[in-house]
Design a protein around this motif. Sequence first.
Motif, PDB file in Angstrom:
ATOM      1  N   GLU A 197       0.840  -1.199   0.000  1.00  0.00           N
ATOM      2  CA  GLU A 197       0.000   0.000   0.000  1.00  0.00           C
ATOM      3  C   GLU A 197       0.876   1.250   0.000  1.00  0.00           C
ATOM      4  N   THR A 198       0.511   2.206  -0.844  1.00  0.00           N
ATOM      5  CA  THR A 198       1.258   3.457  -0.972  1.00  0.00           C
ATOM      6  C   THR A 198       0.352   4.638  -0.656  1.00  0.00           C
ATOM      7  N   ASP A 199       0.863   5.538   0.182  1.00  0.00           N
ATOM      8  CA  ASP A 199       0.153   6.760   0.527  1.00  0.00           C
ATOM      9  C   ASP A 199       0.598   7.854  -0.446  1.00  0.00           C
ATOM     10  N   LEU A 200      -0.276   8.218  -1.372  1.00  0.00           N
ATOM     11  CA  LEU A 200       0.073   9.200  -2.393  1.00  0.00           C
ATOM     12  C   LEU A 200       0.027  10.635  -1.878  1.00  0.00           C
ATOM     13  N   THR A 201      -0.420  10.842  -0.649  1.00  0.00           N
ATOM     14  CA  THR A 201      -0.350  12.196  -0.093  1.00  0.00           C
ATOM     15  C   THR A 201       1.068  12.536   0.359  1.00  0.00           C
ATOM     16  N   LEU A 202       1.929  11.533   0.483  1.00  0.00           N
ATOM     17  CA  LEU A 202       3.315  11.765   0.890  1.00  0.00           C
ATOM     18  C   LEU A 202       4.167  12.112  -0.324  1.00  0.00           C
ATOM     19  N   PRO A 203       5.141  13.006  -0.184  1.00  0.00           N
ATOM     20  CA  PRO A 203       6.052  13.288  -1.306  1.00  0.00           C
ATOM     21  C   PRO A 203       6.801  12.025  -1.721  1.00  0.00           C
ATOM     22  N   PHE A 204       7.001  11.848  -3.023  1.00  0.00           N
ATOM     23  CA  PHE A 204       7.746  10.693  -3.508  1.00  0.00           C
ATOM     24  C   PHE A 204       9.212  10.844  -3.094  1.00  0.00           C
ATOM     25  N   GLU A 205       9.838   9.727  -2.752  1.00  0.00           N
ATOM     26  CA  GLU A 205      11.274   9.751  -2.488  1.00  0.00           C
ATOM     27  C   GLU A 205      12.035   9.728  -3.812  1.00  0.00           C
ATOM     28  N   ARG A 206      13.221  10.319  -3.803  1.00  0.00           N
ATOM     29  CA  ARG A 206      14.100  10.318  -4.971  1.00  0.00           C
ATOM     30  C   ARG A 206      15.452   9.767  -4.526  1.00  0.00           C
ATOM     31  N   ILE A 207      15.817   8.604  -5.064  1.00  0.00           N
ATOM     32  CA  ILE A 207      17.037   7.942  -4.660  1.00  0.00           C
ATOM     33  C   ILE A 207      17.806   7.502  -5.903  1.00  0.00           C
ATOM     34  N   THR A 208      19.105   7.759  -5.929  1.00  0.00           N
ATOM     35  CA  THR A 208      19.906   7.359  -7.079  1.00  0.00           C
ATOM     36  C   THR A 208      20.188   5.861  -7.020  1.00  0.00           C
ATOM     37  N   CYS A 209      20.501   5.286  -8.179  1.00  0.00           N
ATOM     38  CA  CYS A 209      20.881   3.870  -8.217  1.00  0.00           C
ATOM     39  C   CYS A 209      22.087   3.607  -7.320  1.00  0.00           C
ATOM     40  N   ALA A 210      23.062   4.529  -7.344  1.00  0.00           N
ATOM     41  CA  ALA A 210      24.253   4.341  -6.515  1.00  0.00           C
ATOM     42  C   ALA A 210      23.890   4.326  -5.039  1.00  0.00           C
ATOM     43  N   GLU A 211      23.027   5.253  -4.613  1.00  0.00           N
ATOM     44  CA  GLU A 211      22.596   5.278  -3.210  1.00  0.00           C
ATOM     45  C   GLU A 211      21.832   4.011  -2.846  1.00  0.00           C
ATOM     46  N   ALA A 212      20.982   3.546  -3.763  1.00  0.00           N
ATOM     47  CA  ALA A 212      20.194   2.339  -3.499  1.00  0.00           C
ATOM     48  C   ALA A 212      21.091   1.115  -3.355  1.00  0.00           C
ATOM     49  N   PHE A 213      22.113   0.986  -4.205  1.00  0.00           N
ATOM     50  CA  PHE A 213      23.019  -0.161  -4.111  1.00  0.00           C
ATOM     51  C   PHE A 213      23.847  -0.097  -2.833  1.00  0.00           C
ATOM     52  N   THR A 214      24.258   1.086  -2.432  1.00  0.00           N
ATOM     53  CA  THR A 214      24.988   1.217  -1.171  1.00  0.00           C
ATOM     54  C   THR A 214      24.106   0.806   0.000  1.00  0.00           C
ATOM     55  N   ARG A 215      22.844   1.253  -0.007  1.00  0.00           N
ATOM     56  CA  ARG A 215      21.944   1.016   1.117  1.00  0.00           C
ATOM     57  C   ARG A 215      21.493  -0.428   1.210  1.00  0.00           C
ATOM     58  N   TRP A 216      21.115  -1.043   0.084  1.00  0.00           N
ATOM     59  CA  TRP A 216      20.452  -2.342   0.147  1.00  0.00           C
ATOM     60  C   TRP A 216      21.282  -3.503  -0.391  1.00  0.00           C
ATOM     61  N   VAL A 217      22.344  -3.199  -1.123  1.00  0.00           N
ATOM     62  CA  VAL A 217      23.216  -4.258  -1.641  1.00  0.00           C
ATOM     63  C   VAL A 217      24.565  -4.265  -0.930  1.00  0.00           C
ATOM     64  N   GLY A 218      24.992  -3.083  -0.451  1.00  0.00           N
ATOM     65  CA  GLY A 218      26.291  -2.978   0.188  1.00  0.00           C
ATOM     66  C   GLY A 218      27.434  -2.958  -0.796  1.00  0.00           C
ATOM     67  N   LEU A 219      27.172  -2.452  -2.017  1.00  0.00           N
ATOM     68  CA  LEU A 219      28.190  -2.373  -3.065  1.00  0.00           C
ATOM     69  C   LEU A 219      28.292  -0.951  -3.600  1.00  0.00           C
ATOM     70  N   ASP A 220      29.499  -0.607  -4.055  1.00  0.00           N
ATOM     71  CA  ASP A 220      29.734   0.677  -4.725  1.00  0.00           C
ATOM     72  C   ASP A 220      29.455   0.471  -6.214  1.00  0.00           C
ATOM     73  N   LEU A 221      28.257   0.834  -6.645  1.00  0.00           N
ATOM     74  CA  LEU A 221      27.851   0.603  -8.027  1.00  0.00           C
ATOM     75  C   LEU A 221      28.747   1.341  -9.007  1.00  0.00           C
TER      76      LEU A 221
END
Length: 339
Positions: A150-174
Amino acid sequence: MPHWSPERLAARLPFLDTRARLTAETRAWLTARGYREVETPCLVPAPGMEVHLRGFRTAFEPHLGAGAAQPLWLRTSPELALKRLLVAGAGPVFELARVWRNGEVGRTHAPEFTMLEWYRPGLALDGLMDEAEALVRALCPPRVAHNGVETDLTLPFERITCAEAFTRWVGLDLLASIRPDGSGDAAALGARPGESWEDAFFRLLLDHVEPHLGRARGSFLTHWPAPQAALARRDPAEPRVALRFEMFVGGVELANAFDELTDPTEQRARFTHDVAERVRLHGADNAWPVDEDFLAALDHGMPAGSGIALGFDRLAMLASGARRIEDVLWLGGFPTVPD
């Protein structure tokens, strides 16, 4: 029961009525913002240049009037045609386009579906994210859900780069896996034996990154690695990434967008690589040549700007609460898969 049975249509009608409302409101929303609705050909010599998409092939056989026999394809996207119109001076433009992709069947996939694409000269990628977020919020209820997400569309969308996402959830320097020329280094991405850089990238993206996107709030995954630039231009400040984003809502990938590449020389090099790669992956019978007419249009000069392709059937699913794409189609006519 067949898709045309009265019982099945009655069950789909609430979803289909929502779809009809979305269609009218989408046209009104874009027209109010200065976009011109256009229609472009469905039968084309080159249906699109994405390597992993497979097309439906047919042929023109002269019967009345002039012309020579030639192979044609049902388009996988109206993108190349709409960009020709940008060159011609028609933009900003949009199209609710029927498109075809062979072999794609699933809960959110159909081989024939509707793509909403819009392009605006002079619009940067941040501005396009603003528009895409506003459109979804205007057309959908405040909360949407799909497959338990479920997504609440009243909240601002997040903006995350691929590099940030890989660092956060993969633990790799893309970015460490991208060479200065824009190619990928499979070993630096921790590829498994026999995996290419692209194989490893999509395995990690699908397994570790996408499950976190478009959940409590909508998400934009931005600044894709240069090997996945497609028709986006590379970031002048960081050539290892491309100015591209994907949008996720309800855990569903909803749209793909580019800050458009306007350099015909670089685009030709990418297309030439893509043609060879498509032959390698799918064989010569499922390949088509470089779209020379599109490159000629780029050479003439396409204005800088950005554009987006949004899966309209998926948007209708989110807005109506439908579980499957076939629920928002008046008639299916294609194989389905079980839940």
